[in-house]
Each structure stands twice: as C-alpha cells, then as structure tokens.
Scaffold this motif. Sequence first.
Motif, short mmCIF file in Angstrom:
data_model
loop_
_atom_site.label_atom_id
_atom_site.label_comp_id
_atom_site.label_asym_id
_atom_site.label_seq_id
_atom_site.Cartn_x
_atom_site.Cartn_y
_atom_site.Cartn_z
N THR A 225 -2.23 8.77 -2.17
CA THR A 225 -2.55 7.89 -1.05
C THR A 225 -2.75 8.71 0.22
O THR A 225 -2.38 9.90 0.27
CB THR A 225 -1.44 6.86 -0.83
N PHE B 20 0.62 6.78 4.48
CA PHE B 20 1.45 6.04 3.53
C PHE B 20 2.49 6.95 2.88
O PHE B 20 3.60 6.49 2.56
CB PHE B 20 0.57 5.39 2.46
N ALA C 52 0.81 -1.22 0.00
CA ALA C 52 0.00 0.00 0.00
C ALA C 52 0.84 1.27 0.00
O ALA C 52 0.42 2.29 -0.55
CB ALA C 52 -0.94 0.00 1.21
N GLY C 53 2.03 1.21 0.61
CA GLY C 53 2.80 2.42 0.82
C GLY C 53 4.02 2.62 -0.05
O GLY C 53 4.73 3.62 0.11
#
Length: 220
Positions: free
Chosen positions: A146, A150, A135-136
């Motif tokens: 994002t 993140f 996700a990051g």
Amino acid sequence: MKTPTDMVTNKIYPIELYGSAMTPFYTTLAIWVGGTLLVALIKCKVEEERAEGLKLYETYFGRYLLFLLIGSIQALVVSLGDIYLLKIQCLYPGKFVLAAVTASFIFITIIYSLTVSFGDVGKAISIVFLVLQVAGSGGTFPIQVTPRFFQMVNPLLPFTHIINAMRECVGGMYQNDYYRYLGYALIFIPISYLVGIVLRKKVHELNEFFEEKLSETGLF
C-alpha cells in the motif's frame, strides 16, 4: 530442462479456504458497521429533563452500558455465525469469540464517544475512520504493497490489531501474539473515555453550532 530444481512448500499456518482467510477482516468490518448503525438508531444523549441532577460522566456511562450490551450481542451473532453457520476454519473458536466481543467493546466505545461528544459530526468522523481502516489495516492484502501513508498509520488503527488477533485464532497461534494484539487494541478505550467525558465539555458549544447549521439546511 523444464524443472531444473525441486521445490517443496512447507505451510507453517495453513488455511484451506480463501473465505476462512478473509473472515477476520469481514468480521471486524461487520462489528464496526453494527456499532455505527447503533448510534444511528438509538439516541446517545440523555434528554435534559431526564439528566437533571446527574453528572456528565453518569449520563455517559448510563447510556453507554446499553450500547455495550447490544454490541456484545452483535459480536456473538457474527462470530458464532462464522464458526457454526459458515463453518470457517478456526483452530481456537473460544478465543475467536472473545476477540469479537473485545472488538465490539472497543468499537462501540470509540463510536459512542465520538457521537456523544460531536453529535452528527461524530458520526461522520466514525465513517471516515472506517474508510481509513479498511484501506490501512492490511485486512485484504499485505500492508507493504500500500502507499506509504497507510503503512505509517497501520499500527495506529484498532482494525489492524483486532484482525491480527482473529488471524491467530483461524490459522494458528504464535507465542503470545494473540494477547499482545488485543492489548494494543484496548489502548483505544481510555482515549475514547477522554474524548467522551473530558473533551465533551470543551466541544459542547461548537457541537451546538454545527447542529444548528445542519438543521437550517433542512437535510437532517
């Protein structure tokens, strides 16, 4: 009236196919998953009777070398497969393979150190770390879109720097960014050694407590 201005698009680092653009992310992901499977299939700890007379760091590096060897083979398979089987766009295939092997070296060290120090808890931590990196790391879409969390952890994730290094190989190099990204990722090596050797002594009793409770559940 429909076209009041003329627009000319000048592609600085053109990548023809979407698959080639996504290759750095999925290659990095595959290497991490390969390392996670290794610690699930092969014991990280040396049996007490076989470790008799050996120092802690000797047992650490003895089994660690086996993981590095298998991890390097995994990295070669996935990177060479990208280039010669999937035939991705790759302007610097040699450096792409080097980035993959370096990624395996870093990821194996992180996952192995967590597992040898924390046991099953360490395996769980490596999986949580994987989800956080997916996700990051900005591998699938710009990190700027994002959530703020993140964006903050993005520079602290090894995925981020390995993906960026591989992108340099796929789309084109900019100055010394390739080596800079690999250098950032290599910072995780001494941190992992600290966890696997020094911190391991401190968490030994806590780790035994967790393993005892897990065995009592009958699920593991």
